[in-house]
Design an enzyme around this catalytic site. Sequence first.
Site, short mmCIF file in Angstrom:
data_model
loop_
_atom_site.label_atom_id
_atom_site.label_comp_id
_atom_site.label_asym_id
_atom_site.label_seq_id
_atom_site.Cartn_x
_atom_site.Cartn_y
_atom_site.Cartn_z
N LYS A 161 5.07 7.14 4.31
CA LYS A 161 4.89 5.91 3.54
C LYS A 161 5.10 4.68 4.43
O LYS A 161 4.40 3.67 4.29
CB LYS A 161 5.88 5.87 2.36
CG LYS A 161 5.44 6.75 1.20
CD LYS A 161 4.25 6.13 0.49
CE LYS A 161 3.87 6.87 -0.77
NZ LYS A 161 2.70 6.29 -1.44
N TYR A 203 8.46 12.12 3.85
CA TYR A 203 7.87 11.16 2.91
C TYR A 203 8.07 9.74 3.45
O TYR A 203 7.13 8.92 3.44
CB TYR A 203 8.56 11.32 1.56
CG TYR A 203 8.02 10.44 0.48
CD1 TYR A 203 6.83 10.77 -0.18
CD2 TYR A 203 8.70 9.28 0.08
CE1 TYR A 203 6.33 9.96 -1.19
CE2 TYR A 203 8.20 8.47 -0.94
CZ TYR A 203 7.03 8.82 -1.57
OH TYR A 203 6.54 8.02 -2.57
N GLY A 244 -1.24 10.35 -12.57
CA GLY A 244 0.20 10.48 -12.35
C GLY A 244 1.02 9.50 -13.16
O GLY A 244 0.48 8.73 -13.97
#
Length: 314
Positions: free
Chosen positions: A142, A138, A14
């Site tokens: 996280k 998200y 990534g």
Amino acid sequence: MEKNSKIAVLGGSGLLGSAVKKVLNKQGFESIHSPRSSEIDLLEKSRIEDYLEAERPENIFMVAGLVGGILGNNTRPADFLYQNSMMILNLLEGIRKFSPKSKLLFTGSTCIYPKENPQPINEDRFMCGKLEETNKGYAVAKGLGIVACQLYRKQHGLDTICAMPTNMYGLNDTYDLENGHMIPGLIKKFLVAKRDNGKVTLWGSGNPRREALYSEDCANALVYLMENYSSEKIVNIGTGYDYSIKEIAEIIKGETGGECKIEWDSSRPDGTFEKRTDIFRLKEIYSEFNPRSLKEGVREILDNKREVERILQD
Ligand code: GDP
């Protein structure tokens, strides 16, 4: 970290993972392993456990995750929640059971801080207020990952550290106009408009403000933290200054050299208005940290022929 330490980079293909590998290579680290997700699916607990038992890496950069821009996050919030939660929990359990001497660096993101913050955002703002609706899945995942790292450190004595990078861009980015992030999206839109003599349509009002951190600068900071930092306290990684989306658009337009007209689609969301990071803690640890400007970073991308071809093909 010794030059021959066994280092694993999870998420190595990534944006950030490829930059971490590049920095490690540049600094002369010789034993970098970066299993692809087809090799080790972090959603499969037994696969990651087998890997850790067999390899026992001394240092693990956990930069894998399901990531996306404002639209991707908003339309698939449950996927973002599930995948990002499971990946870090599986990894921590695996480390605890099979490789407890591994040092783990996990990345959160500044976009998981509450929606409203005094600027710049200090690390103490973590979990101190209501979240932004557009990336709730998200942010919760996280946030859970960070707390999990802190608790595994506390209960099991694992050497875990957490960093919070701000809005990033760089080589090997995802240039997906609908689901990707703003900076790569803008780079692509301006390159396409230049090629086709077209106009560029951007989202929202153009007034929100964002930082712009070049992935290799972030990777430099991560490698530095891995080598020089060990604490449960999270560390912001940003530039410390931001631009309005309009200013970002003008910089990218200037660098791509197009003459196109910019239109603003106000039916698209603005998201969080402002999220400039306080990088005092990082500068205390790593005083030489000196990230490049957006103009310099965009120039590096545009000077890379392969990346430009990829952007235009995607
Ligand atoms: P965020 O920083 O987590 O909110 O996510 P993004 O990187 O997607 O940035 C979103 C901000 O950029 C919002 O204010 C959008 O309205 C604005 N924006 C303007 N044009 C674009 C675009 O073409 N793509 C994206 N993703 N965002 C855009």
